[in-house]
Design an enzyme around this catalytic site. Sequence first.
Site, PDB file in Angstrom:
ATOM      1  N   LYS A   3       0.837  -1.217   0.000  1.00 53.30           N
ATOM      2  CA  LYS A   3       0.000   0.000   0.000  1.00 53.30           C
ATOM      3  C   LYS A   3       0.858   1.247   0.000  1.00 53.30           C
ATOM      4  O   LYS A   3       0.645   2.173  -0.786  1.00 53.30           O
ATOM      5  CB  LYS A   3      -0.905  -0.017   1.248  1.00 53.30           C
ATOM      6  N   ASN A   4       1.844   1.294   0.909  1.00 51.46           N
ATOM      7  CA  ASN A   4       2.605   2.532   1.076  1.00 51.46           C
ATOM      8  C   ASN A   4       3.623   2.779  -0.040  1.00 51.46           C
ATOM      9  O   ASN A   4       4.218   3.853  -0.111  1.00 51.46           O
ATOM     10  CB  ASN A   4       3.286   2.562   2.454  1.00 51.46           C
TER      11      ASN A   4
ATOM     12  N   CYS B  71      -4.887  12.223  13.107  1.00 45.74           N
ATOM     13  CA  CYS B  71      -5.569  10.924  13.034  1.00 45.74           C
ATOM     14  C   CYS B  71      -5.374  10.217  14.361  1.00 45.74           C
ATOM     15  O   CYS B  71      -4.694  10.735  15.259  1.00 45.74           O
ATOM     16  CB  CYS B  71      -5.113  10.115  11.828  1.00 45.74           C
TER      17      CYS B  71
ATOM     18  N   ARG C  94       0.307  14.275  13.321  1.00 42.73           N
ATOM     19  CA  ARG C  94       0.799  14.089  11.958  1.00 42.73           C
ATOM     20  C   ARG C  94       0.753  15.360  11.109  1.00 42.73           C
ATOM     21  O   ARG C  94       0.067  15.421  10.082  1.00 42.73           O
ATOM     22  CB  ARG C  94       0.058  12.935  11.283  1.00 42.73           C
TER      23      ARG C  94
ATOM     24  N   ASP D 270       4.935   0.568  12.111  1.00 43.12           N
ATOM     25  CA  ASP D 270       3.766  -0.144  11.578  1.00 43.12           C
ATOM     26  C   ASP D 270       3.718  -1.614  12.002  1.00 43.12           C
ATOM     27  O   ASP D 270       2.770  -2.324  11.671  1.00 43.12           O
ATOM     28  CB  ASP D 270       3.738  -0.044  10.039  1.00 43.12           C
TER      29      ASP D 270
ATOM     30  N   ARG E   4      -8.449  -0.814   4.829  1.00 43.31           N
ATOM     31  CA  ARG E   4      -7.639   0.239   4.185  1.00 43.31           C
ATOM     32  C   ARG E   4      -6.286  -0.323   3.756  1.00 43.31           C
ATOM     33  O   ARG E   4      -5.679   0.183   2.829  1.00 43.31           O
ATOM     34  CB  ARG E   4      -7.414   1.406   5.156  1.00 43.31           C
TER      35      ARG E   4
HETATM   36  N1  EPU Z   1       6.167  14.698  10.843  1.00 39.49           N
HETATM   37  C1  EPU Z   1       6.171  16.036  11.166  1.00 39.49           C
HETATM   38  N2  EPU Z   1       6.033  16.930  10.146  1.00 39.49           N
HETATM   39  C2  EPU Z   1       5.896  16.545   8.843  1.00 39.49           C
HETATM   40  C3  EPU Z   1       5.897  15.175   8.536  1.00 39.49           C
HETATM   41  C4  EPU Z   1       6.034  14.265   9.557  1.00 39.49           C
HETATM   42  O1  EPU Z   1       6.294  16.423  12.323  1.00 39.49           O
HETATM   43  O2  EPU Z   1       5.778  17.415   7.971  1.00 39.49           O
HETATM   44  C5  EPU Z   1       6.349  13.710  11.922  1.00 39.49           C
HETATM   45  C6  EPU Z   1       5.134  12.795  12.103  1.00 39.49           C
HETATM   46  O3  EPU Z   1       4.134  13.383  12.895  1.00 39.49           O
HETATM   47  C7  EPU Z   1       5.777  11.573  12.723  1.00 39.49           C
HETATM   48  C8  EPU Z   1       7.152  11.511  12.040  1.00 39.49           C
HETATM   49  O4  EPU Z   1       7.393  12.832  11.532  1.00 39.49           O
HETATM   50  O5  EPU Z   1       5.957  11.803  14.093  1.00 39.49           O
HETATM   51  C9  EPU Z   1       7.276  10.537  10.895  1.00 39.49           C
HETATM   52  O6  EPU Z   1       6.146  10.651  10.061  1.00 39.49           O
HETATM   53  P1  EPU Z   1       6.193  10.365   8.496  1.00 39.49           P
HETATM   54  O7  EPU Z   1       6.023  11.640   7.766  1.00 39.49           O
HETATM   55  O8  EPU Z   1       7.393   9.542   8.174  1.00 39.49           O
HETATM   56  O9  EPU Z   1       4.887   9.487   8.313  1.00 39.49           O
HETATM   57  P2  EPU Z   1       3.946   9.488   7.039  1.00 39.49           P
HETATM   58  O10 EPU Z   1       4.754   9.729   5.838  1.00 39.49           O
HETATM   59  O11 EPU Z   1       2.764  10.351   7.294  1.00 39.49           O
HETATM   60  C10 EPU Z   1       4.221   6.951   6.492  1.00 39.49           C
HETATM   61  C11 EPU Z   1       3.318   5.767   6.325  1.00 39.49           C
HETATM   62  C12 EPU Z   1       2.776   5.363   7.690  1.00 39.49           C
HETATM   63  C13 EPU Z   1       3.953   5.012   8.576  1.00 39.49           C
HETATM   64  C14 EPU Z   1       4.906   6.202   8.683  1.00 39.49           C
HETATM   65  C15 EPU Z   1       6.165   5.907   9.478  1.00 39.49           C
HETATM   66  C16 EPU Z   1       2.457   6.086   4.095  1.00 39.49           C
HETATM   67  C17 EPU Z   1       1.307   6.408   3.221  1.00 39.49           C
HETATM   68  N3  EPU Z   1       2.237   6.131   5.416  1.00 39.49           N
HETATM   69  O12 EPU Z   1       3.430   7.986   7.048  1.00 39.49           O
HETATM   70  O13 EPU Z   1       1.980   4.211   7.476  1.00 39.49           O
HETATM   71  O14 EPU Z   1       3.505   4.681   9.873  1.00 39.49           O
HETATM   72  O15 EPU Z   1       5.305   6.611   7.349  1.00 39.49           O
HETATM   73  O16 EPU Z   1       6.846   4.837   8.944  1.00 39.49           O
HETATM   74  O17 EPU Z   1       3.538   5.778   3.618  1.00 39.49           O
HETATM   75  C18 EPU Z   1       0.303   2.633   7.964  1.00 39.49           C
HETATM   76  O18 EPU Z   1       0.529   2.101   6.866  1.00 39.49           O
HETATM   77  O19 EPU Z   1      -0.417   2.099   8.842  1.00 39.49           O
HETATM   78  C19 EPU Z   1       0.898   3.937   8.269  1.00 39.49           C
HETATM   79  C20 EPU Z   1       0.426   4.733   9.220  1.00 39.49           C
END
Ligand code: EPU
Length: 417
Positions: A22-23, A116, A121, A304, A397
Amino acid sequence: MDKIKITGGRQLCGEVDISGAKNAALPLIASSILVKGKICFTNVPDLMDITSIRLLLEDLGATCKASKNYLEVDGSSINKIEAEYDLVRKMRASILVLCPLVARFGHAKVSLPGGCAIGARPVNMHLAGLEALGASIKIDHGYIEAKASRLIGNDIYFDMPTVTGTENLMMAASLAKGTSVLRNAAREPEIVALADALNKMGAKIKGAGTTIITIEGVKTLSPVDIKIIPDRIETGTFMVAAAATGGDILIKGCEPDHIGGIINKLKSTGTIVKSFTDSIRIISNKPIKSVDIKTLPYPGFPTDMQAQFMTLMTIANGNSVIHESIFENRFIHANELLRMGANISISSGNVAMVRGVKKLQAAQVMASDLRASASLVIAGLVADGTTIISRIYHMDRGYEAIEKKFSLLGAKIERIS
Ligand code: EPU
């Protein structure tokens, strides 16, 4: 609303095929916005989140054709730059259309994703990076509006590795004028998959999979065919389920190189893990030993997989300390596991102490997010009696046909209305 009913106590045995990730699929599908022409995706998982991104692209004007595990997206017909609230609120990863829209059309308006269940996030690093590439950004009435006649390459330093942030900015920088360098970039396999696909389209990206990614912008990208990589979290979920049930399973069509952190921890529990080129065998014939876990950005132990491992630790011999360092509220499943007889105490919000118990007891429980739902399924598979899990739309999802896959492995599991 659908529920999952599981009668626990059966060992998992047999073979299971892993679906596309998915990701990885979500940013790859979003990248088709960058291209005038048809991109064909194969090994696409059949999931709600994939439907959500397809509906979003169709709303932007893209022409899509979907069939089983296949998706075609032709971005030539895109004629709208606004991703509306009703589509974005269903899936936070919709933010992945922001940078491709600005890179190709010079203008995007994307509903700001809210928080969420697992954390606030924010997307501040996506926005700061896009601003560094020369976009003007305004937040107005719940929408992010970004404009730039053409993005200009620059150095971007992420305060912490962000997966979708790195992906968004890699897409933006691919069509920017000049060279960009992303520092402290995320290193997940999904980022390498996106860089590989963009390079196939004609982008010039080096260093994906390391903390420094260098992108030399090009004027246009061309359509290609893309096969989605296997889902490492689905793989890990089946590994943990086999270990918890004392099973012996062969997980096929996976990528063992992507799950070193999970393999390492599972071996420490006493579970036998045998890796082959594109499959993994899990044999669990001894009591589970407790291990401590700290979630970290890749290649560390993935957040995850934290919920699924917590379930495994509830029936381990001894105590386990689980430290969630990525998201601030990712222990909601612990309260449901308590209802099933687990012994878990949470201190300071992000550290849990799990004291192993002999048996979990079946109960009615509720899923709070995608990975929490997987942890409850594993708990149901090992518990005494019949467990009913509600709110499984979270699971739909991100897990393709999970109840069918577990049934084929011998579990007594069904979807009920
Ligand atoms: N963060 C910030 N500011 C930003 C972006 C991120 O503070 O602009 C923080 C987040 O709040 C978090 C950390 O940085 O504390 C890391 O977040 P990241 O941006 O890496 O997460 P994401 O890109 O929103 C993806 C996956 C998630 C997975 C995380 C961490 C996708 C679509 N989603 O989320 O997947 O948990 O990376 O590996 O790729 C899941 O599949 O269940 C899922 C939640």
